[in-house]
Design an enzyme around this catalytic site. Structure first.
Site, PDB file in Angstrom:
ATOM      1  N   HIS A 115      -2.161   6.959   3.240  1.00 43.05           N
ATOM      2  CA  HIS A 115      -0.730   7.027   3.509  1.00 43.05           C
ATOM      3  C   HIS A 115      -0.165   8.308   2.886  1.00 43.05           C
ATOM      4  CE1 HIS A 115      -1.086   3.161   5.167  1.00 43.05           C
ATOM      5  NE2 HIS A 115      -0.396   2.427   4.327  1.00 43.05           N
TER       6      HIS A 115
ATOM      7  N   CYS B 207       0.792  -1.226   0.000  1.00 43.24           N
ATOM      8  CA  CYS B 207       0.000   0.000   0.000  1.00 43.24           C
ATOM      9  C   CYS B 207       0.828   1.283   0.000  1.00 43.24           C
ATOM     10  CB  CYS B 207      -0.977  -0.008   1.169  1.00 43.24           C
ATOM     11  SG  CYS B 207      -0.211  -0.340   2.761  1.00 43.24           S
TER      12      CYS B 207
END
Lengths: 357, 357, 357, 357
Positions: free
Chosen positions: A247, A154
């Site tokens: 993120h 990710c």
């Protein structure tokens, strides 16, 4: 979601590891999909036989209506439909995914187990759709009727999306500090006592190594059945922050070609790929959006851009040490996991790679 | 706290801007100090005449008993004791601090206003105590009977502490991504809607520029009345994270001398300076402590080390792009503000610089 | 800490379950204690033989210097010193604590397992020191040479402290909504995905039942070997909030005696008990402190009052439905766990109950 | 959103105070509305003349495309369309709203200024649509061609929604402890230093009083031009918690009719009103949804139910002091503010009350 490719009848799909956090994200991502219909949910024996609607739901709201009545099956090859999405953890995936591939399933895997295998595509449809060419070698090498196709870690996906359009400038190195959301660690994942009002400057499971190696494979060129990794040097420092989804990555880049800030901005803003050309259902209109505000991107406000499939970039400017620095943000459980795998499957369908045996 | 230098009778001190967030930190930092006694608290006219105990206290607990009854005075030069700590914001400091210095006060300033003036010491006692030599030029140039001595920005101090012992290896560049606590923004400071479960990749007021320029001055050499800035190139990306106290910094470093990881570790762990030699009351036993755990330093667990005066460093390892990377952490309102200024004043007292007119 | 009772030589103590979150709190609470010296740390077999300094430390800072070299032992009765603090979870405590008591140990237990047993003191030294009288019956009934003494659940103790001085007004009912910190759930405890920017309106393990029943026992009268529970009706709604330490409780109270708001305030502010009279080392000067500010008590700012042993109360006012409402706050891992058990042991020592076989 | 009432052409609407936090929520709530089209945005003089797209956007994503080019106007009566939504703060609303009503505007106000005026409807369409009958008296009394219609405080609405269907059981008292999200305080609102990892047991601006009084008016009966407040006694303790959106309320209730838990559950689950009957565009299918999971409702996971217009209730059970206790949750900026006002306008349109001069 609307898709540019006609889908006369829905394609049945299943989910491996459907009760875990990532599995639930797959189930939600697939709900109401114009091409795919979730008909099979599999998990460990502990859950076998229960209705999916009775599972402890960790996401917002409740499980989609259309899957609540499905009985949870065991992860037994041959039982589910041909196309299965794998939300298994690495240890389980290492064993179960090849068994499914051998039995003829197309496994769209979110696990790290096979990402770096030379004959397994590590796919981001905007960047390396040609890497699907590895599948021929994969079947030849392994004698599988099915296949394993993986999506990146990710954090890797956010970095790779930023780097892809900048390869043209002679990309030489990328130094990244990540600030990662807790949803990236699954459930129960990060204990609240560790992360409330805190930062943890370390993420286990080889997170930094994944970013440093996966990126080069994704950006690499394929020739025949061989992907030659891109030569960019990546240095990653990963941290966990008290954020739910998204993120954030502070990135400094060095180039042989010394692009100007404006050239970098233009290359990012104009980036587009096969998913956009094919108008895949999960494809965002723009894979990368440039923020104009100084204080963006921010995970809570921007992770949802493009239904979680857009990477938002801001603060592009000179770096006094390397050449350019910027901040990038992506939704870790959508662009970084479930959405990524679904987009991969859409690409394969649009390219005739799902049906093609 | 115990001090190595005898203090026959307490030295009276005052605080400018005593009612704000930073002012409260000064008041708390000075409570029970073995050398200094807080006898005068000044603030804007709005607060004049009120008892300090009636001020809205933003820190934990309640105002120290010993100052609750003090009447708040206006910031008028000549009124308070000779030694005053300034918690004024930059705009107010620009006007008020020189007026105090002209009137004979020694102003220990936390404001950014005069930090980069060539004749004003930007002091970290472990690193550049000799920069106090600038005071002679300062008085000469400005005709002041008093003086202004400044401490660095709260992010700069953490970086500078790490870099100081590494100068010997031919320090060439330092690329830093900060994750800064909200207490660094004062009160009311960062709106909770901006920072709850979020990261803001930008800090206003020229934060990145401060880090990039102050660091070079602090690490510079003094010759006569001139500080020559160190030639290290600093590149800073600052972010705000939902942490109360403690700035975390991910740092990558390049050196001409190519030190090994162990050499860097040893240089950091063995760092010591005048405050330790003089056993100043606020000096931590060790200015830098190396964490052994992989997942440290963490702001909530480590910012308080050495009563908030120790910088904790962890994860020292090779950087594939520059040479070494590591994570550093310091308490932004203690080592980065009130504690820094108090340590500066302690150094001046120990060196006879407070009394010496 | 200074104690009013002379302790010619330190009393050796041990901790059962010393490696868990609560165990670490005991170790920290006992560090530097003027009467007790931690000489024995026991945990499950998994940790046996390791140095305590090598355990993953979950609290701030690092393990106390004085215990880092201790080897972790197994929880075997007879091995440690006479006085042991038990940080075991309920299942382990149910088995191990009676075995220790039978073998002659005095077990100061934080577990819920024996709290409601008729012959086990559920002790808050300010409220019911006379309940130690149950120990004679306990030894007689069970044939133990040692004993089990318990402290209440971490939410119960805050409520009971508030109710104790108000019994005089004919206390009839107490309706409480708790907002509990995550440290109350141990480690790993509450997953961050459940609690970041969230409230969970439920705490498992019978939390509400504990508050509703333990309170009555604590406030009850002892006659001979029988505690008659107080007749107050308690209704609890427990919630978990994203707070590190400190349980906040919104409390509404009904009284037969219809006290005025001022009478309630006075009764709370003047509350004092044996720990204060005996000047026990862990006793706060005042067990209850009244906040004057409208927006206090707050867990992050007030939980540490009295070294975590003071309960802070604010917003005392009329309730239009019951009689009085207020907000109370206590430190759940100090006054609500480790500090409570240590205070209990101090009381027993001061009353000659530790030595007395 | 789909509406049951035909809207041949869109109705032009404006927003007063459009640049603030609540104003932005109105703008977002109205984006893509099937009946209403935002054509006019007004704010203080500071913003006049700027494009709305240039305003600092505090919500997630970016301002809706359709309003980015609108020039911000001043809040001058007569300038905008007949229907205006007011996001003004109380002080500004007190002056500006009546001027707009006098000038013929229908003002749908979120401010507290006129809520308790006897001739101003305090409207929740599911509960008291008949209170629109006050408008005749309002125009008569005040000589206005337009009108002011208000929606309740964001905590009141959650409580009132729960109480409305329970009136039939002889509702006597409601004791509520709220845990309120920071978005309820606007922008900049709550300083992060006050609320990170903390609870504040107080909300200014008379929050508790609003809940205690508004509830009775909302639940009251109208006869002629008079609303007789409901006789329920409400006692509120409000707190602020580190949550972004969604107010959680722990509620205990007393009834003369002593309903069973199941009767209460049934009354809540079957609650429905005019918005559902009229299929208003913003009406949730079910105004109240009962959670089955023990640990729900939770603000982060459930505030979005019914597009933020559904109140979620859980943990319905006996209260040992009053009769029934439960936990309720509503989205404070949608059901508690912008969505509430829009639903009010939809109701007025469907009842012919918008056009009817």
């Amino acid at each position: 979601m609307t898709g540019g490719v006609a889908a006369p009848r829905p394609i049945d799909v299943g989910v491996l590891g459907a009760t875990g956090m990532v599995g639930q994200q797959f189930v939600r991502q697939l709900a109401g999909h114009p091409w795919f219909r979730t008909v099979w949910l599999a998990a460990s024996e502990r859950s076998e036989g229960r209705s999916y609607g009775d599972v402890a739901w960790r996401l917002s709201g409740a499980p989609p209506e259309e899957v609540r009545a499905l009985r949870i099956d065991a992860c037994v090859p041959g039982r589910g439909p041909r196309l299965v999405f794998s939300a298994l953890d690495a240890a389980a995936a290492a064993e179960i995914e090849p068994a499914f591939a051998a039995a003829g399933h197309i496994v769209m895997s979110n696990a790290r187990s096979y990402r770096m295998e030379p004959d397994v595509p590590l796919l981001i449809p905007e960047i390396n759709p040609t890497h699907l060419g590895l599948l021929d070698a994969q079947r030849r090498n392994r004698g599988w009727r099915g296949a394993i196709v993986t999506n990146p870690n990710c954090s890797t996906v956010v970095l790779a999306m930023v780097l892809a359009p900048l390869r043209r400038f002679g990309l030489r190195s990328a130094l990244v500090t990540t600030m990662q959301a807790v949803s990236g660690a699954g459930y129960p994942g990060v204990p609240s006592l560790d992360i409330l009002a805190n930062v943890i400057p370390f993420i286990g499971g080889g997170e930094e190594d994944k970013i440093e190696t996966e990126t080069c494979k994704i950006l690499g060129d394929i020739a025949g059945s061989l992907v030659t990794p891109h030569l960019v040097t990546v240095s990653a420092q990963t941290t966990r922050v008290p954020v739910v989804d998204g993120h954030t990555e502070a990135i400094s880049l060095a180039f042989d070609g010394r692009p100007s800030v404006d050239e970098v901005r233009d290359a990012l803003a104009s980036f587009s790929g096969e998913p956009q050309a094919l108008e895949l259902p999960s494809a965002p209109e723009r894979p990368i959006v440039l923020s104009t505000a100084d204080d963006r991107p921010q995970p809570r406000r921007d992770a949802g851009a493009g239904n979680g499939m857009t990477v938002t970039v801001g603060r592009v400017r000179r770096c006094p040490i390397l050449d350019i620095k910027l901040v990038a943000l992506g939704h870790n459980t959508i662009r970084g996991a479930a959405g990524a795998a679904v987009l991969n499957a859409e690409l394969m369908h649009a390219m005739g790679r799902l049906e093609g045996d």
